[in-house]
Enzyme design. Sequence first.
Site: not given
Length: 547
Positions: A191, A195, A323, A429
């Site tokens: 993360e 980010r 993913d 998404e």
Amino acid sequence: MGRSSRSSASSSLSSSKWRYCNPAYYLKRPKRLALLFFVFVCASFLVWDRQTLVREHEVEVDKLSEEVNQLKLMLEELKSTHGDEDSSVSGKSKLTSKVLPDDPVDIHRREKVKDAMIHAWSSYEKYAWGHDELQPQTKDGVDSFGGLGATLIDSLDTLYIMGLDEQFQRAREWVATSLDFNKDYDASVFETTIRVVGGLLSAYDLSGDKVFLDKAKDIADRLLPAWDTPTGIPYNIINLENGNPHNPGWTGGSSILADSGTEQLEFFALSQRTGDQKYHQKAERVILELNKTFPADGLLPIYISPDSGTGSSSTITFGAMGDSFYEYLLKVWIQGNKTGAVKLYRDMWEKSMKGLVSLVRRSTPSSFTYICEKSGDWLTDKMDELACFAPGMLALGSAGYEPAESERILSLAEEDMSVGTSWNILRPETVESLFYLWRLTGNKTYQEWGWNIFQAFEKNSRVEGGYVGLKDVNTGIKDNMMQSFFLAETLKYLYLLFSPTSVISLDEWVFNTEAHPLRIVKHQDGQMNAQTDDKITRSRGRKEGQW
């Protein structure tokens, strides 16, 4: 009148004409002499002024010619760099963004999305400034990521792209004066990378402001000890103050596939911009290790041992925890100019797409397409909302295949997909896939679908204090969180869905998994040419919608 009289008159008329050429005539008439002098001076000024204008125009023409020559040299240089790319994909399908004109409907919709960003950002700025995320219902902030200002950093490039300069400058000042990574906080490597490192690098690539690059290097250096494992596969948690890494207790000591294989874009870009290869080396070692036992179908379980590099008998999925590993295999190939140096990533991705195709099923009787999850030899008819990125990934990756296979992959990307969740937390998404499909096909249906989604957000998720998710779309019960990815990804992709294809061109930029665009560097010497790109960008000026 006789002939002699006419001759005399003619002679007199002729002499009267020539008298004006006799200086004595003017000496006897000073007023006419002054008039003649005045006429002479005016004529001289006129001739001098025209000569001056000609010289000035010649200078301007010379300058323009020099600029044209410089542009020609830059064009030749770009062509030469694309030579390797063209040779590496010879005979393959080459799919680029359709060049589409702007129209009044797109302009109107783009402005509406921009208004939504202003509402979301203003609410964050008013109620949660400096905190990670805004709670719109209670109008306060919460530190979901250790107090790193996640929403602020996630929003930097969105503000810049939309031309919200005043808001961007206020955010920039906070980064420069208040952003502090020295916190006793166990941060997610994944993360924090997508980010914070990604957001800062994107802001640097867009603005050229070195404060963002310095901050990106600071936080990346704090993350690096996570890669100090026997295989180089990183631990997924690290303390930002003391550098102690570990994995979550609930994984049984394993590292998560997506968390370990989704740092390559950011760390490769950081090495290019700083000239320090340690970031690139750490991130690439992960892929080299995984490739040692990479299966023929390219499908890896979501839990990987950082000690042995092998996977456990856990779920295989293109949803949560799997993913973005597959996404980054493709995007590193694009980031690396599709050359031989990154061919391994493309090869691994194509294997994984064979595996993805084996998981595709269609519902009955609606015939919606979905991607199953796999556990051992068993398939589960489940596709979570995170897997909705897959159509966009397939469309983006269809280039590079042979033409027939490229068409097949693109057709699969365009099939309607369905998920089985009843909540909506403003995830990006689906809009991300619509953006790629529109850019790569020019089919305006994808814009219409995106506009319908945006209108649904406006109707159901907009509140006085920002935007909220829905705990259940059937009942309309709202939660109390404005996720940072709503500003970083969802609104950005919606804005670009209605923008000219030249705005963040897919030929010049690659998006990380948090929708932060990173400039594609066209040369081997990353640091030098990233700086050159910055100079070119700043020299031609920035206007909203021009990059």
